[in-house]
Design an enzyme around this catalytic site. Structure first.
Site, PDB file in Angstrom:
ATOM      1  N   SER A 281       2.991  -2.541  10.343  1.00 25.34           N
ATOM      2  CA  SER A 281       4.433  -2.587  10.618  1.00 25.34           C
ATOM      3  C   SER A 281       5.107  -3.884  10.161  1.00 25.34           C
ATOM      4  CB  SER A 281       4.705  -2.351  12.110  1.00 25.34           C
ATOM      5  OG  SER A 281       4.280  -1.051  12.478  1.00 25.34           O
TER       6      SER A 281
ATOM      7  N   GLU B  82      -5.834  -5.577  10.518  1.00 18.67           N
ATOM      8  CA  GLU B  82      -4.833  -4.540  10.774  1.00 18.67           C
ATOM      9  C   GLU B  82      -5.152  -3.836  12.099  1.00 18.67           C
ATOM     10  OE1 GLU B  82      -2.696  -2.995   7.085  1.00 18.67           O
ATOM     11  OE2 GLU B  82      -4.561  -1.886   7.191  1.00 18.67           O
TER      12      GLU B  82
ATOM     13  N   LYS C  87       0.128   4.251  -0.255  1.00 16.98           N
ATOM     14  CA  LYS C  87      -0.517   5.413   0.402  1.00 16.98           C
ATOM     15  C   LYS C  87      -0.332   6.675  -0.434  1.00 16.98           C
ATOM     16  CE  LYS C  87      -0.191   3.123   4.826  1.00 16.98           C
ATOM     17  NZ  LYS C  87      -0.197   3.219   6.269  1.00 16.98           N
TER      18      LYS C  87
ATOM     19  N   GLY D 234       2.108   1.719  11.150  1.00 15.18           N
ATOM     20  CA  GLY D 234       3.099   2.793  11.128  1.00 15.18           C
ATOM     21  C   GLY D 234       3.786   3.048  12.454  1.00 15.18           C
TER      22      GLY D 234
ATOM     23  N   GLU E  94      -6.997   4.407   7.844  1.00 19.87           N
ATOM     24  CA  GLU E  94      -6.781   5.845   7.593  1.00 19.87           C
ATOM     25  C   GLU E  94      -8.007   6.456   6.923  1.00 19.87           C
ATOM     26  OE1 GLU E  94      -3.016   5.328   5.655  1.00 19.87           O
ATOM     27  OE2 GLU E  94      -2.160   4.718   7.575  1.00 19.87           O
TER      28      GLU E  94
ATOM     29  N   ASN F 159       0.866  -1.182   0.000  1.00 20.10           N
ATOM     30  CA  ASN F 159       0.000   0.000   0.000  1.00 20.10           C
ATOM     31  C   ASN F 159       0.905   1.235   0.000  1.00 20.10           C
ATOM     32  OD1 ASN F 159      -1.803   2.054   0.512  1.00 20.10           O
ATOM     33  ND2 ASN F 159      -2.364   1.339   2.566  1.00 20.10           N
TER      34      ASN F 159
ATOM     35  N   HIS G 149      -9.662   0.980   4.774  1.00 20.90           N
ATOM     36  CA  HIS G 149      -8.391   1.129   5.493  1.00 20.90           C
ATOM     37  C   HIS G 149      -8.604   2.036   6.700  1.00 20.90           C
ATOM     38  CE1 HIS G 149      -4.308   2.318   6.472  1.00 20.90           C
ATOM     39  NE2 HIS G 149      -3.928   1.201   5.859  1.00 20.90           N
TER      40      HIS G 149
HETATM   41  P1  PGA Z   1       2.580   0.069   7.826  1.00 25.35           P
HETATM   42  O1  PGA Z   1       1.119   0.286   7.170  1.00 25.35           O
HETATM   43  O2  PGA Z   1       3.136  -1.183   7.206  1.00 25.35           O
HETATM   44  O3  PGA Z   1       3.344   1.281   7.475  1.00 25.35           O
HETATM   45  O4  PGA Z   1       2.353  -0.114   9.290  1.00 25.35           O
HETATM   46  C1  PGA Z   1       0.266  -0.794   6.959  1.00 25.35           C
HETATM   47  C2  PGA Z   1      -1.018  -0.311   6.369  1.00 25.35           C
HETATM   48  O5  PGA Z   1      -1.404   0.840   6.613  1.00 25.35           O
HETATM   49  O6  PGA Z   1      -1.703  -1.065   5.647  1.00 25.35           O
END
Ligand code: PGA
Length: 260
Positions: free
Chosen positions: A214, A168, A11, A174, A98, A9, A96
């Site tokens: 992560s 997740e 982003k 993150g 976010e 992803n 997601h």
């Molecule tokens: P990250 O993000 O690997 O940076 O923790 C995962 C995600 O948002 O799907």
């Protein structure tokens, strides 16, 4: 279907055409001469760059990070599944955390998008997971259950089994912090129970569930196959093609050894 998916992803990164081209040339370089019979790569660039990501190396597939809930009409700023399909998109990340946090997406909206994606032949990667407060209150399974009962409400088993569920935990995204293998496995066991109840045990067994939050090459095994996950959703580390390819190679070698 390959047993393992590594989904990147990207982003809101890769801010220019040059950055996209550089990313793609690194990805091609890293994957030259490598084939992954037991794993596949899926890359979700920002929507505006989907056109530039058409010619991914063999073994990689294109995903979108979001999608509208209607196919066409007066929906300013939205992207139709038909447009995504036309751009060669086979997968779409939905719900997601976010998007839930910053764009107010609800399980009800995610349910609409999931149905539409399936109807239009795009595989939805549906994200669910608890916040750290919910985890502290031991509400992880309750949160997951609430989301999934809403998202799968009325969905036929034919459609349901095409969905990829991405577990997740929001506190792991993150942050560099990941749940233990046992914690993730517990979620997998719970999902199997829930889908046995919603559908039937054999469908529950076949459902693809992946982990996100992560993920790094160094911890790949412990957050994925050791916890019976069918893949990973990778944010930060997916900005490095070398790391993505490393994860694919590791998964491929693990699953090919299993078959020997
Ligand atoms: P990250 O993000 O690997 O940076 O923790 C995962 C995600 O948002 O799907």
């Amino acid at each position: 279907m390959p047993p393992f998916s590594v989904i990147g992803n990207l982003k809101m990164h890769l801010l220019s055409r040059e950055e996209c081209d550089e990313y793609l040339s690194q990805l091609r370089r890293e994957s030259t001469g490598k084939t992954f019979a037991h794993a596949r790569g899926v890359i979700a660039p920002p929507a505006i760059h989907l056109g530039r990501f058409q010619n991914l190396p063999p073994g990689f597939f294109l995903a979108a990070q979001n999608m509208g809930w209607e196919t066409k009409g007066a929906f300013t700023g939205e992207i139709s599944p038909l447009m995504l399909r036309d751009a060669g998109v086979g997968f779409v990340i939905l719900g997601h955390s976010e998007r839930r946090a910053y764009a107010g997406e609800t399980d009800e909206l995610i349910a609409l998008k999931t149905r539409l994606a399936l109807k239009e032949g795009i595989v939805p990667i549906v994200c669910i997971g608890e916040t750290s407060e919910e985890r502290d209150r031991e509400e992880t399974t309750a949160v997951i259950e609430r989301s999934l009962r809403t998202i799968f409400n009325g969905l036929s088993s034919l459609f349901a089994e095409r969905v990829i569920i991405a577990y997740e935990p929001r506190w792991a995204i993150g942050t560099g912090v990941t749940p233990t293998t046992a914690d993730i496995l517990q979620v997998k066991v719970y999902l199997r129970k829930l889908f046995s109840e919603l559908y039937d045990p054999s469908l529950a067994e076949r459902m693809a569930v992946i982990y996100g939050g992560s993920v790094k090459a160094a911890t790949l095994a412990s957050v994925s196959w050791e916890a019976e996950m069918n893949g990973v959703l990778v944010g930060g580390e997916s900005l490095y093609p070398r790391e993505l390819v490393k994860m694919l190679a590791e998964a491929d070698s693990y699953f090919s050894n299993l078959q020997d």
